[in-house]
Scaffold this motif. Sequence first.
Motif, PDB file in Angstrom:
ATOM      1  N   THR A 184       0.845  -1.186   0.000  1.00 39.46           N
ATOM      2  CA  THR A 184       0.000   0.000   0.000  1.00 39.46           C
ATOM      3  C   THR A 184       0.884   1.241   0.000  1.00 39.46           C
ATOM      4  O   THR A 184       1.909   1.257   0.681  1.00 39.46           O
ATOM      5  CB  THR A 184      -0.885   0.001   1.270  1.00 39.46           C
ATOM      6  OG1 THR A 184      -1.555  -1.243   1.359  1.00 39.46           O
ATOM      7  CG2 THR A 184      -1.898   1.130   1.214  1.00 39.46           C
TER       8      THR A 184
ATOM      9  N   ASN B 197       1.318   9.697  -2.584  1.00 38.81           N
ATOM     10  CA  ASN B 197       0.725   8.592  -3.354  1.00 38.81           C
ATOM     11  C   ASN B 197      -0.606   8.145  -2.753  1.00 38.81           C
ATOM     12  O   ASN B 197      -1.025   7.010  -2.969  1.00 38.81           O
ATOM     13  CB  ASN B 197       1.690   7.404  -3.382  1.00 38.81           C
ATOM     14  CG  ASN B 197       3.003   7.761  -4.015  1.00 38.81           C
ATOM     15  OD1 ASN B 197       3.053   8.480  -4.999  1.00 38.81           O
ATOM     16  ND2 ASN B 197       4.090   7.275  -3.436  1.00 38.81           N
TER      17      ASN B 197
ATOM     18  N   ASP C 206      -3.982   6.876  -1.819  1.00 39.96           N
ATOM     19  CA  ASP C 206      -4.988   6.142  -2.603  1.00 39.96           C
ATOM     20  C   ASP C 206      -5.983   5.553  -1.601  1.00 39.96           C
ATOM     21  O   ASP C 206      -5.718   4.523  -0.979  1.00 39.96           O
ATOM     22  CB  ASP C 206      -4.299   5.040  -3.407  1.00 39.96           C
ATOM     23  CG  ASP C 206      -5.273   4.264  -4.293  1.00 39.96           C
ATOM     24  OD1 ASP C 206      -6.462   4.115  -3.911  1.00 39.96           O
ATOM     25  OD2 ASP C 206      -4.840   3.802  -5.361  1.00 39.96           O
TER      26      ASP C 206
ATOM     27  N   ASN D 141      -8.729   3.939  -1.806  1.00 48.05           N
ATOM     28  CA  ASN D 141      -9.221   2.572  -2.016  1.00 48.05           C
ATOM     29  C   ASN D 141      -8.204   1.527  -1.553  1.00 48.05           C
ATOM     30  O   ASN D 141      -8.566   0.550  -0.902  1.00 48.05           O
ATOM     31  CB  ASN D 141      -9.581   2.359  -3.495  1.00 48.05           C
ATOM     32  CG  ASN D 141     -10.756   3.217  -3.897  1.00 48.05           C
ATOM     33  OD1 ASN D 141     -11.712   3.379  -3.131  1.00 48.05           O
ATOM     34  ND2 ASN D 141     -10.683   3.802  -5.078  1.00 48.05           N
ATOM     35  N   LYS D 142      -6.952   1.754  -1.911  1.00 47.63           N
ATOM     36  CA  LYS D 142      -5.912   0.817  -1.463  1.00 47.63           C
ATOM     37  C   LYS D 142      -5.747   0.876   0.050  1.00 47.63           C
ATOM     38  O   LYS D 142      -5.570  -0.141   0.717  1.00 47.63           O
ATOM     39  CB  LYS D 142      -4.577   1.123  -2.149  1.00 47.63           C
ATOM     40  CG  LYS D 142      -4.531   0.666  -3.590  1.00 47.63           C
ATOM     41  CD  LYS D 142      -3.160   0.890  -4.181  1.00 47.63           C
ATOM     42  CE  LYS D 142      -3.159   0.428  -5.635  1.00 47.63           C
ATOM     43  NZ  LYS D 142      -1.924   0.814  -6.322  1.00 47.63           N
ATOM     44  N   LEU D 143      -5.811   2.085   0.600  1.00 48.52           N
ATOM     45  CA  LEU D 143      -5.608   2.227   2.042  1.00 48.52           C
ATOM     46  C   LEU D 143      -6.758   1.610   2.828  1.00 48.52           C
ATOM     47  O   LEU D 143      -6.551   1.020   3.884  1.00 48.52           O
ATOM     48  CB  LEU D 143      -5.422   3.704   2.407  1.00 48.52           C
ATOM     49  CG  LEU D 143      -4.057   4.262   1.994  1.00 48.52           C
ATOM     50  CD1 LEU D 143      -4.067   5.777   1.997  1.00 48.52           C
ATOM     51  CD2 LEU D 143      -2.961   3.716   2.895  1.00 48.52           C
ATOM     52  N   GLU D 144      -7.967   1.732   2.319  1.00 48.78           N
ATOM     53  CA  GLU D 144      -9.111   1.145   3.026  1.00 48.78           C
ATOM     54  C   GLU D 144      -9.001  -0.371   3.125  1.00 48.78           C
ATOM     55  O   GLU D 144      -9.451  -0.960   4.093  1.00 48.78           O
ATOM     56  CB  GLU D 144     -10.420   1.522   2.326  1.00 48.78           C
ATOM     57  CG  GLU D 144     -10.945   2.863   2.747  1.00 48.78           C
ATOM     58  CD  GLU D 144     -12.283   3.211   2.108  1.00 48.78           C
ATOM     59  OE1 GLU D 144     -12.895   4.166   2.573  1.00 48.78           O
ATOM     60  OE2 GLU D 144     -12.696   2.533   1.139  1.00 48.78           O
TER      61      GLU D 144
ATOM     62  N   ARG E 227      -6.155  -2.060   3.168  1.00 47.99           N
ATOM     63  CA  ARG E 227      -4.793  -2.449   3.522  1.00 47.99           C
ATOM     64  C   ARG E 227      -4.765  -3.450   4.684  1.00 47.99           C
ATOM     65  O   ARG E 227      -5.697  -3.497   5.494  1.00 47.99           O
ATOM     66  CB  ARG E 227      -3.970  -1.211   3.889  1.00 47.99           C
ATOM     67  CG  ARG E 227      -4.244  -0.685   5.287  1.00 47.99           C
ATOM     68  CD  ARG E 227      -3.595   0.662   5.511  1.00 47.99           C
ATOM     69  NE  ARG E 227      -3.704   1.090   6.895  1.00 47.99           N
ATOM     70  CZ  ARG E 227      -4.799   1.590   7.454  1.00 47.99           C
ATOM     71  NH1 ARG E 227      -5.908   1.721   6.750  1.00 47.99           N
ATOM     72  NH2 ARG E 227      -4.791   1.940   8.722  1.00 47.99           N
TER      73      ARG E 227
END
Length: 105
Positions: free
Chosen positions: A66, A72, A74, A76-79, A81
């Motif tokens: 992530t 950087n 993001d 969606n990626k963090l949610e 992770r």
Amino acid sequence: MPISRYLDYLIQSGNYEKYMTKLVNSFNPEAAKNVMCKNTLSVSWDGYLYDCDFNQMLEMRVNHGTPNHIKNFDVNKLEGRKILTGQHCYGCTAGAGSSCGGETV
Ligand code: SF4
């Protein structure tokens, strides 16, 4: 919370094993449901992202592929992770939880 100076104290005073055993045996899945790392990020002065301020103290940046810097970001990626955890996390999940948001009512 068994980190930094308090962790040093626990080890030096011979209380580490007893303390950690108490935390682990006090694990409460209800307290774990609302720990702050599930809905909050910590951001350091230089823009790096951490799952919580305890992980920030330990210099454990967001990981597992992530983005770990605000440049950087993001959502969606963090949610989705995977949160970096360690022995200190038992401090958030013991008993009635911690004041970071995981406390049970
Ligand atoms: S110490 Fe662990 S359980 Fe507590 S908020 Fe941080 S990552 Fe989550």
